[in-house]
Scaffold this motif. Structure first.
Motif, PDB file in Angstrom:
ATOM      1  N   VAL A  59       0.870  -1.171   0.000  1.00  0.00           N
ATOM      2  CA  VAL A  59       0.000   0.000   0.000  1.00  0.00           C
ATOM      3  C   VAL A  59       0.917   1.235   0.000  1.00  0.00           C
ATOM      4  O   VAL A  59       1.992   1.203   0.619  1.00  0.00           O
ATOM      5  CB  VAL A  59      -0.904  -0.058   1.262  1.00  0.00           C
ATOM      6  N   PRO A  60       0.541   2.320  -0.710  1.00  0.00           N
ATOM      7  CA  PRO A  60       1.444   3.475  -0.799  1.00  0.00           C
ATOM      8  C   PRO A  60       1.890   3.994   0.575  1.00  0.00           C
ATOM      9  O   PRO A  60       1.111   4.003   1.524  1.00  0.00           O
ATOM     10  CB  PRO A  60       0.595   4.520  -1.528  1.00  0.00           C
ATOM     11  N   ASP A  61       3.166   4.405   0.640  1.00  0.00           N
ATOM     12  CA  ASP A  61       3.758   4.850   1.909  1.00  0.00           C
ATOM     13  C   ASP A  61       2.892   5.878   2.635  1.00  0.00           C
ATOM     14  O   ASP A  61       2.667   5.762   3.836  1.00  0.00           O
ATOM     15  CB  ASP A  61       5.147   5.471   1.647  1.00  0.00           C
ATOM     16  N   ARG A  88       7.868  -0.991   6.327  1.00  0.00           N
ATOM     17  CA  ARG A  88       8.155  -1.985   5.294  1.00  0.00           C
ATOM     18  C   ARG A  88       8.985  -1.411   4.156  1.00  0.00           C
ATOM     19  O   ARG A  88       9.324  -2.146   3.227  1.00  0.00           O
ATOM     20  CB  ARG A  88       6.844  -2.514   4.711  1.00  0.00           C
ATOM     21  N   THR A  89       9.272  -0.115   4.198  1.00  0.00           N
ATOM     22  CA  THR A  89      10.156   0.508   3.202  1.00  0.00           C
ATOM     23  C   THR A  89      11.062   1.481   3.958  1.00  0.00           C
ATOM     24  O   THR A  89      10.739   1.897   5.079  1.00  0.00           O
ATOM     25  CB  THR A  89       9.365   1.324   2.155  1.00  0.00           C
ATOM     26  N   THR A  90      12.174   1.851   3.312  1.00  0.00           N
ATOM     27  CA  THR A  90      13.067   2.812   3.956  1.00  0.00           C
ATOM     28  C   THR A  90      12.362   4.156   4.131  1.00  0.00           C
ATOM     29  O   THR A  90      12.549   4.826   5.150  1.00  0.00           O
ATOM     30  CB  THR A  90      14.370   2.952   3.139  1.00  0.00           C
ATOM     31  N   ALA A  91      11.520   4.535   3.182  1.00  0.00           N
ATOM     32  CA  ALA A  91      10.775   5.794   3.313  1.00  0.00           C
ATOM     33  C   ALA A  91       9.856   5.753   4.545  1.00  0.00           C
ATOM     34  O   ALA A  91       9.723   6.744   5.270  1.00  0.00           O
ATOM     35  CB  ALA A  91       9.962   6.077   2.052  1.00  0.00           C
ATOM     36  N   TYR A 144       9.369  -8.217  -0.130  1.00  0.00           N
ATOM     37  CA  TYR A 144      10.145  -8.167   1.122  1.00  0.00           C
ATOM     38  C   TYR A 144      11.634  -8.013   0.810  1.00  0.00           C
ATOM     39  O   TYR A 144      12.309  -7.149   1.365  1.00  0.00           O
ATOM     40  CB  TYR A 144       9.898  -9.430   1.961  1.00  0.00           C
ATOM     41  N   ALA A 145      12.132  -8.857  -0.092  1.00  0.00           N
ATOM     42  CA  ALA A 145      13.567  -8.817  -0.416  1.00  0.00           C
ATOM     43  C   ALA A 145      13.957  -7.470  -1.005  1.00  0.00           C
ATOM     44  O   ALA A 145      14.989  -6.896  -0.646  1.00  0.00           O
ATOM     45  CB  ALA A 145      13.909  -9.948  -1.388  1.00  0.00           C
ATOM     46  N   ASP A 146      13.116  -6.933  -1.895  1.00  0.00           N
ATOM     47  CA  ASP A 146      13.461  -5.685  -2.595  1.00  0.00           C
ATOM     48  C   ASP A 146      13.281  -4.452  -1.713  1.00  0.00           C
ATOM     49  O   ASP A 146      14.145  -3.591  -1.663  1.00  0.00           O
ATOM     50  CB  ASP A 146      12.581  -5.511  -3.842  1.00  0.00           C
ATOM     51  N   ALA A 147      12.120  -4.347  -1.061  1.00  0.00           N
ATOM     52  CA  ALA A 147      11.754  -3.082  -0.407  1.00  0.00           C
ATOM     53  C   ALA A 147      11.936  -3.101   1.106  1.00  0.00           C
ATOM     54  O   ALA A 147      12.262  -2.075   1.703  1.00  0.00           O
ATOM     55  CB  ALA A 147      10.292  -2.745  -0.735  1.00  0.00           C
ATOM     56  N   THR A 148      11.723  -4.272   1.739  1.00  0.00           N
ATOM     57  CA  THR A 148      11.668  -4.293   3.207  1.00  0.00           C
ATOM     58  C   THR A 148      12.992  -4.699   3.845  1.00  0.00           C
ATOM     59  O   THR A 148      13.400  -4.093   4.848  1.00  0.00           O
ATOM     60  CB  THR A 148      10.531  -5.223   3.678  1.00  0.00           C
ATOM     61  N   ALA A 149      13.668  -5.702   3.287  1.00  0.00           N
ATOM     62  CA  ALA A 149      14.925  -6.153   3.894  1.00  0.00           C
ATOM     63  C   ALA A 149      15.908  -4.995   4.125  1.00  0.00           C
ATOM     64  O   ALA A 149      16.553  -4.943   5.170  1.00  0.00           O
ATOM     65  CB  ALA A 149      15.548  -7.270   3.060  1.00  0.00           C
TER      66      ALA A 149
END
Ligand code: AMP
Length: 182
Positions: A59-61, A88-91, A144-149
């Motif tokens: 869902v959008p940040d 779930r994202t760096t932002a 998860y691998a791309d955005a959250t890890a």
């Protein structure tokens, strides 16, 4: 107790967060639960979230940041909280840091639950939630691998990060987390 529970989909964050919330008498803040409740009620938030949740995308940040900010600012979170599924994202992590500064929230720690990927897929298929089909599971693990890890690297050096193995019984894992955050 202020905990950010971090880890891939299916590592047991929801189960462990609920137990921790009970044990410490603090709110369990699950963005996934809040989005599913909004979808059930058919609210505007639910309508916005639906396509992302159903496909296993994010869902959008700005949408999730807004709901987390409101909860953290509430009296219920005065003496602590457990964040489950956010950031779930760096932002989102950067926004959360600004929210902590603004609300003068200190003493936050990250608990990172780690489970091998084949065990994760097995657990998610057993759980059988609407977004637990093989295709969405694969997509969520990729997201998860791309955005959250990368969020873990954001926290390194900023707040304590406790690494907790997520294998074993629910009780074993709970004991490990309790020992790690003591
Ligand atoms: P969860 O219950 O944590 O597995 O979340 C279920 C779904 O809700 C995810 O696959 C996303 O579509 C959405 N979601 C939950 N938390 C977030 C978040 N912090 N950012 C973006 N989307 C989220």
């Amino acid at each position: 107790m202020r905990i950010i529970l971090f880890g891939a989909p299916g590592v047991g964050k929801g189960t462990q967060a609920a137990l921790l919330a009970q044990r410490f008498g603090i709110p369990h803040i699950s963005t996934g639960d809040m989005l599913r409740a909004a979808m059930q009620s058919g609210s505007e938030l639910g309508r916005k979230a639906k396509e992302y949740v159903e496909s296993g995308g994010l869902v959008p940040d700005e949408v999730v940041i807004g709901i987390v900010r409101d909860v953290l600012a509430s009296d219920a979170c005065r003496s602590g909280f457990i964040l489950d599924g956010f950031p779930r994202t760096t932002a989102q992590a950067e926004a959360l840091h600004r929210i902590f500064a603004e609300l003068k929230i200190n003493d936050v720690q990250v608990v990172s639950l780690d489970v091998a990927e084949d065990e994760i897929v097995r657990r998610l298929l057993l759980r059988g939630r609407a977004d637990d089909t093989e295709q969405t599971i694969r997509h969520r693990l990729q997201v998860y691998a791309d955005a959250t890890a990368p969020v873990k690297a954001f926290y390194a050096g900023k707040v304590p990060v406790r690494e907790v193995p997520g294998m074993g019984t629910v009780e074993d894992i709970q004991q490990r987390i309790v020992a790690a955050v003591a």
